[in-house]
Design an enzyme around this catalytic site. Sequence first.
Site, PDB file in Angstrom:
ATOM      1  N   HIS A  92       0.829  -1.210   0.000  1.00 46.17           N
ATOM      2  CA  HIS A  92       0.000   0.000   0.000  1.00 46.17           C
ATOM      3  C   HIS A  92       0.859   1.253   0.000  1.00 46.17           C
ATOM      4  CE1 HIS A  92      -2.603   2.980   2.347  1.00 46.17           C
ATOM      5  NE2 HIS A  92      -3.034   2.964   1.105  1.00 46.17           N
ATOM      6  N   HIS A  95     -12.997   7.995  -5.098  1.00 40.05           N
ATOM      7  CA  HIS A  95     -13.255   6.586  -4.822  1.00 40.05           C
ATOM      8  C   HIS A  95     -14.611   6.132  -5.323  1.00 40.05           C
ATOM      9  CE1 HIS A  95     -10.068   7.248  -1.637  1.00 40.05           C
ATOM     10  NE2 HIS A  95      -9.611   6.238  -2.343  1.00 40.05           N
ATOM     11  N   ARG A 100      -8.616  26.833  -1.876  1.00 39.22           N
ATOM     12  CA  ARG A 100      -7.801  25.625  -2.056  1.00 39.22           C
ATOM     13  C   ARG A 100      -7.753  24.863  -0.738  1.00 39.22           C
ATOM     14  NH1 ARG A 100      -6.174  21.115  -2.903  1.00 39.22           N
ATOM     15  NH2 ARG A 100      -4.208  20.577  -3.931  1.00 39.22           N
ATOM     16  N   CYS A 116      -1.944  29.641  -5.976  1.00 39.78           N
ATOM     17  CA  CYS A 116      -1.741  28.203  -5.896  1.00 39.78           C
ATOM     18  C   CYS A 116      -0.611  27.796  -6.843  1.00 39.78           C
ATOM     19  CB  CYS A 116      -3.023  27.482  -6.267  1.00 39.78           C
ATOM     20  SG  CYS A 116      -2.891  25.682  -6.257  1.00 39.78           S
ATOM     21  N   TYR A 155       4.240  19.584  -4.619  1.00 38.77           N
ATOM     22  CA  TYR A 155       4.621  20.985  -4.791  1.00 38.77           C
ATOM     23  C   TYR A 155       6.124  21.144  -5.021  1.00 38.77           C
ATOM     24  CZ  TYR A 155      -0.116  21.793  -3.192  1.00 38.77           C
ATOM     25  OH  TYR A 155      -1.483  21.778  -3.076  1.00 38.77           O
TER      26      TYR A 155
END
Length: 558
Positions: free
Chosen positions: A119, A143, A217, A264, A400
């Site tokens: 995972h 999902h 955001r 952003c 980022y």
Amino acid sequence: LSLRPGTASPAPVLACTRWGSSGSGNSGGGWGSGQHPRSYAPQWSHMLAGLLAGTGAVLAYGLHQNQAEQAATTIPPASKTPFPIFSQEEVYKHRTPADGIWVTYKGGVYDITEFVAMHPGGSKILLAAGGALEPFWAMYAVHSQEHVLEILSEYKVGELSPEDQKQQSASSSDPYSTDPPRHPALRVNSQKPFNGEPPSEILSENYITPTAFFFKRNHLPVPKVDPATYRLEIEGLPNGPVSLSLEDLKSRFPKHTVTATLQCAGNRRSEMNKVKQVKGLNWGIAAISNATWSGVLLRDVLLDAGYKSGGTAKHVQFEGLDKDVTGTTYGASIPLGKAVSEEGDVLLAYEMNGEDLPADHGFPLRVVVPGTVGARNVKWLGKIILSEEESSSHWQQNDYKGFSPSTDWDTVDFKSAPAIQELPVQSAITQPAEGAVVDRSMEEVTVKGYAWSGGGREVVRVDVSLDGGRTWQVAKLRGGEEDEPPPPPGRAWAWKLWELTAPLPEDAQELEIVCKAVDSSYNVQPDSMAPIWNLRGVLSNAWHRVRVTVNEDAEDEE
């Protein structure tokens, strides 16, 4: 299809199962041992740890190679053979690798034992062991994609008893149910978490962006914070930790106001997508806004709390109060020098545009780091840590950051690139819009937009072209009040709005309007996106281009 206990595909990873090549086979030992044939060959290096921690990169990448647009409401059956019925108590017994890792979803029981070790979110998947996936999946609407549910169906081993289904349904809750209302004019890029930008033409109408239209955001659900019981914790100080109430901050320290633009890192990502698909929210040109922020200087608070120069600390970490179902909070950090500089103007802000911070913008307290990428301006601030190390947050370490156009998800090494702090020079056209029609009878066209540069570098010029960049004209810049003095060198935290009115070129049936900004260090925007393309779609600051049609009037047509 033969189903057996021990076949795995946990909640956070299902959204990622088609990220790899489209060939079939089992090249990695993670999808069983041949008893579960499927056409997916996921390349695990593509997957970023932290889906539960809220990374937009993972969410967008999961959508990259599938076109499913409607959320499925039921899981297609994997077999016509009736499944055995399990009680919640029986499911709860399967919470370890030795006993098997079982989870439930919408009344179904699924075994995910073999997948846990692979995972990408690490051991966080075990938090759902023996229980329901719904609280985890509710954090990210991706999902609900149909292909995710189809894949999950392959790992079904039973049904939850009707009695336990009723009880589980009653206890399930949406972590976004208490999010604040938003202005309906916002262009929504994701609902959960909420991310939206205003119509671009609004940006150039007001030097100070109206709060309702300031881009939003969020990485996680908006927390509800009681200002009366709120505490700001500060750690890493020579004299030990310090705890401050909101009233302490307002009464013990001078109030400062700074006008600063926030942008952003993914602003204008949609243009990079036109070059080649990237991973992240499909922001237009309006993931940027300007506001007046009021609060106390971080420098003042740290000095009062006992900070002294010359120590070992190199970074100031921030932790928000927004968290996912695992308890992981949003976090980021900035260099210590920026935080304590007299000219850094870093604020612990409790007001925006003269009013208390709105819930979406960090009530009751947020960090405003002028000149720095929006991701470091942590909202709902709960803790400050002075440290020798950067924040260990996913958003500081594995998101980022910028990379070469040649870097892909097979070769990317996030440790090899620094975290984005200051942003490059930027400008965009807000009016006219792409595809607009300009009447020839008007004889001229007016072009408007914004320009800004990171690090306090003032925008000194904006060049505008009506012919795709062959010839240029200089736009008129507009800052705040007309009688307002220019900002000190290196402290130009706010954008410039600009405007150009020019004659329509003769015989032109279409205009390709282009803008580019130049800052006080003579940094200038690159002319195209391809050379600055990167897999996350950040730092998108090439010339902005808008194509409009010139409508000939009847007299000219005759």
